[in-house]
Design a protein around this motif. Structure first.
Motif, PDB file in Angstrom:
ATOM      1  N   THR A 186       0.911  -1.782  -0.110  1.00  0.00           N
ATOM      2  CA  THR A 186      -0.242   0.155  -0.105  1.00  0.00           C
ATOM      3  C   THR A 186       0.417   1.175   0.534  1.00  0.00           C
ATOM      4  OG1 THR A 186      -0.258   0.147   2.153  1.00  0.00           O
ATOM      5  CG2 THR A 186      -1.528  -1.582   1.513  1.00  0.00           C
ATOM      6  N   ALA A 187       0.357   2.137   0.399  1.00  0.00           N
ATOM      7  CA  ALA A 187       1.008   3.344  -0.226  1.00  0.00           C
ATOM      8  C   ALA A 187       1.400   4.007   1.372  1.00  0.00           C
ATOM      9  CB  ALA A 187       0.276   4.787  -0.813  1.00  0.00           C
ATOM     10  N   TYR A 234       0.878   5.916  -6.922  1.00  0.00           N
ATOM     11  CA  TYR A 234       0.181   5.961  -5.608  1.00  0.00           C
ATOM     12  C   TYR A 234      -1.131   7.528  -5.715  1.00  0.00           C
ATOM     13  CZ  TYR A 234       1.553   1.878  -4.382  1.00  0.00           C
ATOM     14  OH  TYR A 234       1.733   0.259  -3.358  1.00  0.00           O
ATOM     15  N   SER A 239      -3.374   8.088   3.525  1.00  0.00           N
ATOM     16  CA  SER A 239      -2.324   7.520   2.539  1.00  0.00           C
ATOM     17  C   SER A 239      -2.233   8.633   1.818  1.00  0.00           C
ATOM     18  CB  SER A 239      -2.997   7.234   1.114  1.00  0.00           C
ATOM     19  OG  SER A 239      -3.490   5.646   1.718  1.00  0.00           O
ATOM     20  N   HIS A 276      -4.081   2.329  -2.914  1.00  0.00           N
ATOM     21  CA  HIS A 276      -3.586   1.427  -4.334  1.00  0.00           C
ATOM     22  C   HIS A 276      -3.466   2.308  -5.640  1.00  0.00           C
ATOM     23  CE1 HIS A 276      -4.005  -2.592  -1.611  1.00  0.00           C
ATOM     24  NE2 HIS A 276      -5.123  -1.466  -1.073  1.00  0.00           N
TER      25      HIS A 276
END
Length: 372
Positions: A250-251, A287, A306, A297
């Motif tokens: 993930t970021a 991202y 994020s 994502h």
């Protein structure tokens, strides 16, 4: 639970010990002293607190004290006060909270209030001095970290929020020596290498531990940097970093891992900070959302977590932050009343933590040189 359990009295432990002895047909050797200590935990005209010098009554303390006393054939000296306290913890839906509904603060909300200059939802005294005092009281006497809320143990993430909030508000800092010693005790050497959250190592706790040291002005080598680097490397994938081996990339986990590498001196090892910066630029770029901000994502909907983690990492590594793009995202998550939603799809107040992240990101979008 406590790292000084051999010398620290605690109602929770006392109740379990008394009940275990009763199940075996035994009683405490110093029963009268035990009863006196338990009854001494009842505050004047109130309920029970868990240990000496801990001022706040909670449901766990009442449960433990009443259970231990009944097991010994005794009762609280002021039963009516305990009943009244418990009823003040009852909610309209029928359940109960740990503490009175007008005083059930937690360290994350209190830290967020201190960071943003508000006290909404903190349950603590109003004003920065009161919030700071609450966070100092949340630094548990028998653990080295900061608890989430009364009745809960210390957590790495809560400790980071408290340390960061006190630093940002320029208030007296927590005991750094105790925190560092606690982090050393928490280090997961049972196959995890990093810092644990729950029962397993993850990138959130690992990055938080190193961020705590940096905020306290301590060097990363106060911890086992070789083990921390091994854990971080075990989370690496072609497209970024995972929260734990086998998890999705993930970021946020990628951004946190890049900060871990920076704090562990990965850029200094190569004598070329541009090396880590170039990696960060390449890994975080997918991202970046067309809506502004960063998504968990690639090609996903941007969100506050994020975006905050990515922006913090960019600033930590000295990379530029696109202020207009960040402002465009924040315009989508800022609600008319000034609160923040977690993402453009969630059009309701995300609470004090969302408010803190939104406020810090808004400051950054206006003052690109400001560090989060």
């Amino acid at each position: 639970m406590f790292d000084e359990s051999a010398t620290a009295d605690d109602l929770w432990a006392t109740f379990r010990a008394v009940r275990a002895l009763a199940a075996l047909g035994e009683r405490p050797d110093r029963e009268a002293d035990c009863v006196d200590w338990i009854t001494g935990r009842q505050a004047a005209a109130g309920s029970f607190t868990r240990w000496d010098d801990y001022p706040d009554a909670d449901v766990w303390a009442a449960f433990s004290a009443v259970g231990a006393l009944l097991t010994l054939g005794r009762s609280p000296r002021d039963t009516a006060a305990v009943v009244a306290f418990l009823k003040r913890c009852e909610l309209p839906e029928g359940g109960f909270t740990y503490r009175r509904t007008d005083g059930a603060g937690d360290s994350l909300a209190t830290s967020a209030a201190l960071l943003t200059g508000t006290a909404n939802g903190s349950g603590a005294e109003q004003g920065p001095d009161g919030l700071a005092r609450w966070l100092h009281a949340a630094h548990l006497p028998y653990e080295g970290g900061v608890m989430y809320m009364p009745g809960r143990g210390a957590e790495v993430r809560c400790t980071l929020w408290a340390v960061s909030a006190l630093a940002a508000a320029r208030r007296e800092q927590l005991d750094a020596d105790r925190i560092v010693a606690w982090l050393r005790l928490l280090h997961n050497t049972d196959g995890g290498f990093g810092y644990w959250h729950g029962r397993a190592s993850d990138m959130v706790a690992t990055a938080s531990a190193l961020d705590i040291l940096a905020c306290l002005g301590r060097r990363a080598d106060a911890l086992d940097t070789v083990a921390l680097r091994s854990f971080t490397d075990s989370c690496r994938a072609d497209t970024g970093y995972r929260y734990s081996p086998g998890a999705a990339v993930t970021a946020a986990s990628t951004a946190q891992a890049l900060r871990v590498l920076h704090l562990l001196g990965a850029d200094r090892e190569d004598h070329d900070a541009d090396g880590l910066r170039a990696v960060a630029d390449r890994l975080l770029l997918p991202y970046a959302s067309r809506l502004g901000g960063f998504a968990a994502h690639p090609r996903g909907i941007p969100d506050l977590v994020s975006t905050y983690q990515a922006v913090l990492t960019l600033q930590t590594l000295g990379l530029p932050v696109d202020g207009p793009e960040l402002s465009r995202f924040l315009d989508r998550v800022r609600l008319p009343d000034g609160t923040y939603a977690w993402s453009p799809l969630g059009r309701r107040d995300g609470g004090p933590l969302a408010g803190a992240l939104g406020t810090l990101l808004t400051q950054t979008s206006r003052l690109p040189a400001l560090n989060l």
